[in-house]
Design an enzyme around this catalytic site. Structure first.
Site, PDB file in Angstrom:
ATOM      1  N   LYS A  75      44.361  46.966  48.839  1.00  0.00           N
ATOM      2  CA  LYS A  75      45.124  46.316  47.761  1.00  0.00           C
ATOM      3  C   LYS A  75      45.177  47.253  46.561  1.00  0.00           C
ATOM      4  O   LYS A  75      44.154  47.863  46.200  1.00  0.00           O
ATOM      5  CB  LYS A  75      44.436  44.993  47.394  1.00  0.00           C
ATOM      6  CG  LYS A  75      45.161  44.154  46.355  1.00  0.00           C
ATOM      7  CD  LYS A  75      44.425  42.826  46.115  1.00  0.00           C
ATOM      8  CE  LYS A  75      45.151  41.906  45.152  1.00  0.00           C
ATOM      9  NZ  LYS A  75      44.445  40.618  44.956  1.00  0.00           N
ATOM     10  N   SER A 150      47.453  36.584  45.577  1.00  0.00           N
ATOM     11  CA  SER A 150      48.079  37.800  45.106  1.00  0.00           C
ATOM     12  C   SER A 150      47.977  38.962  46.093  1.00  0.00           C
ATOM     13  O   SER A 150      48.748  39.904  45.992  1.00  0.00           O
ATOM     14  CB  SER A 150      47.445  38.214  43.778  1.00  0.00           C
ATOM     15  OG  SER A 150      46.077  38.563  43.964  1.00  0.00           O
ATOM     16  N   SER A 174      43.129  34.445  46.230  1.00  0.00           N
ATOM     17  CA  SER A 174      44.061  35.523  46.592  1.00  0.00           C
ATOM     18  C   SER A 174      43.802  36.228  47.916  1.00  0.00           C
ATOM     19  O   SER A 174      44.615  37.037  48.334  1.00  0.00           O
ATOM     20  CB  SER A 174      44.106  36.562  45.482  1.00  0.00           C
ATOM     21  OG  SER A 174      44.975  36.107  44.485  1.00  0.00           O
TER      22      SER A 174
HETATM   23  N1  GLN Z   1      46.837  32.497  42.339  1.00  0.00           N
HETATM   24  C1  GLN Z   1      45.717  32.529  41.466  1.00  0.00           C
HETATM   25  C2  GLN Z   1      46.137  33.065  40.123  1.00  0.00           C
HETATM   26  O1  GLN Z   1      47.273  33.305  39.937  1.00  0.00           O
HETATM   27  C3  GLN Z   1      44.603  33.332  42.061  1.00  0.00           C
HETATM   28  C4  GLN Z   1      44.816  34.783  41.980  1.00  0.00           C
HETATM   29  C5  GLN Z   1      43.689  35.594  42.565  1.00  0.00           C
HETATM   30  O2  GLN Z   1      42.837  35.081  43.303  1.00  0.00           O
HETATM   31  N2  GLN Z   1      43.678  36.863  42.218  1.00  0.00           N
HETATM   32  O3  GLN Z   1      45.352  33.240  39.246  1.00  0.00           O
END
Ligand code: GLN
Length: 474
Positions: A75, A150, A174
């Site tokens: 990532k 994400s 995420s």
């Molecule tokens: N979707 C969640 C957010 O927007 C989690 C994101 C993540 O785990 N990095 O904060």
């Protein structure tokens, strides 16, 4: 696609080579990356060098490690020396880290070959990769749909058979959410189990790095390599890392597993059905299933969307046009910083910074950030009480299957609600994983979530293995 376990066995035995495995990965990337937008950067030269080194060491009879010659996707919020690291933001344009994240050092020491950096929601803020400054990633199972986020690029890399394993980060879901939407196993380890040194911080009290894989075994294999104390991360657990592969087939006989009402309520019918049949499968394997309610979990989404933005507003202050990446020149320093941040950050990142700054401001701290911290304590206590009665918990990973592009972009609350089942365990610091179980609308995969107390990864993998077998996946 071969599993990572198989690739490593083949490379070690000489049945295959790291070079062959890498060229196969490159050819799938060449076929599909343009359509899917999985990789933001492919490190052809560096990866070939690492693969050559693995092959030379195998030829010399050395033990190359458990991930010998396995191509792996990273990532793009993890630092790799000399490789562009963008966090899918324009503000990091042109920045190349001067050091490797600990996880990169660990996987390379285990014989893996990092092939490139994958797309994400800008600074890991989002649930669909639609917040990337470099365009969204498409779901390989249905390119009209999102892969989740994400870590959408890392999930798509495995779902598209580009690599067998990849690295993601999970602050509020995420890893588990994109794993569910792409039909993969995704793990959020216990807070502190995997070093975050070299992970660009989003919300430091929540962020954890973890694995994506097609199989439970590959996830355990990769997590065993990632886990371990790191003096460079002050939150790293001092205990030796757990043995996971050795317990994979321990099963669930005699375990008590709680089906949590708040972790299925409101989900689509197909998801509720999948979770119920997962409970049946665990029962058939000898577990006792009890239904329970943790009412505190209903408060966690609101608390997360105060705590995470608050921490982000502080962490992202370092992107000021002076130290990293983009600079928009202006007459004085203040104007330069303002112009750089205006041009460099996307809409969602700006929204989080403003939310967080507001929640932390003198007049509102007690009403917002302070209240959210109290909810966090209630959440920690609620889970601790549950684990006095049961060994593990079960619920859904997401309310539905992969959604269409644009379905939730106009309404941030609708997007945030996608995380309602994954966020509680981040607030508690406990581990959880998502494992594919059953299918929903248009045959798309559904993920079932298993949660456990701190450092219960071995039990989580053993239970996930039961579900993987019951679902006919191995
Ligand atoms: N979707 C969640 C957010 O927007 C989690 C994101 C993540 O785990 N990095 O904060």
């Amino acid at each position: 696609m071969k599993s990572a376990l198989q690739i490593a066995a083949d490379v070690r035995s000489g049945a295959s080579s790291a070079n062959d495995e890498l060229e196969r990965t490159f050819s799938v990337i060449a076929e599909r990356n343009e359509e899917l937008n999985v990789f933001l950067h492919v490190d052809f030269e560096g990866a070939r060098r690492v693969a050559r080194d693995v092959d030379e060491r195998v030829a010399r009879g050395e033990d190359v490690g458990p991930l010998a010659g396995v191509p792996i996707a990273i990532k793009d919020n993890m630092c790799q020396v000399g490789i562009p690291t963008t966090c899918s933001s324009k503000i990091l344009e042109g920045w190349r880290p001067p050091y490797d994240a600990t996880v990169i050092q660990r996987i390379v020491a285990a014989g893996a070959v990092p092939v490139g950096k994958t797309n994400l929601d800008e600074f890991a803020m989002g649930s669909s990769t639609e917040n990337s400054a470099f365009g969204p990633t498409r779901n390989p199972l249905d390119p009209s749909r999102v892969p989740g986020g994400s870590s959408g690029g890392s999930a798509a890399a495995v779902a598209a058979d580009m690599t067998s394993i990849s690295l993601g980060s999970d602050t509020g879901g995420s890893i588990r959410q994109p794993a569910a939407l792409c039909g993969l196993v995704g793990v959020k380890p216990t807070y502190g189990l995997v070093s975050r040194y070299g992970l660009v911080a989003f919300a430091s009290s929540l962020d954890q790095i973890g694995p994506f894989a097609r199989t439970v075994t590959d996830s355990a294999l990769l997590l065993e390599v990632l886990a371990g104390h790191d003096p460079k991360d002050s939150t790293s657990l001092p205990e030796p890392s757990p043995s996971l592969l050795a317990h994979l087939n321990d099963g669930v006989a005699g375990q008590k597993i709680g089906l949590v009402r708040e972790l299925v309520e409101g989900a689509d019918d197909s998801v509720v059905t999948a979770v119920r049949s997962a409970a049946d499968a665990l029962r058939e394997a000898g577990a006792e299933i009890v239904e329970l309610s943790l009412p505190e979990l209903a408060l966690t989404l609101s608390a997360y969307y105060l705590i995470a933005p608050a921490e982000a507003s502080s962490n992202l202050a370092r992107f000021d046009g002076v130290r990293y990446g983009l600079r928009v020149n202006a007459v004085d320093v203040t104007t330069m910083m303002e112009a750089t941040r205006t041009a460099g950050f996307g809409a969602e990142v700006k929204r989080r910074i403003m939310l967080g700054t507001y929640a932390l401001s003198a007049g509102y701290y007690d009403a917002y950030y302070g209240q959210a911290l109290k909810v966090r304590t209630l959440t920690i206590n609620a889970f601790a009480r549950a684990y006095e009665q049961v060994n593990l918990l079960l619920g859904a990973t997401t309310p539905g299957v992969a959604f269409k592009f644009g379905a939730k972009t106009e309404d941030p609350m609708a997007m945030y609600l996608n995380d309602v089942f994954t966020i509680p365990t981040n607030l508690a610091g406990d581990p959880a994983l998502s494992v594919p179980f059953g299918t929903g609308e248009e045959g798309l995969p559904i993920g079932v979530q298993l949660l456990g107390p701190g450092r219960s990864e071995a039990q989580l993998f053993a239970a996930a293995r039961v579900l993987e077998i019951a679902d006919g996946r191995s």
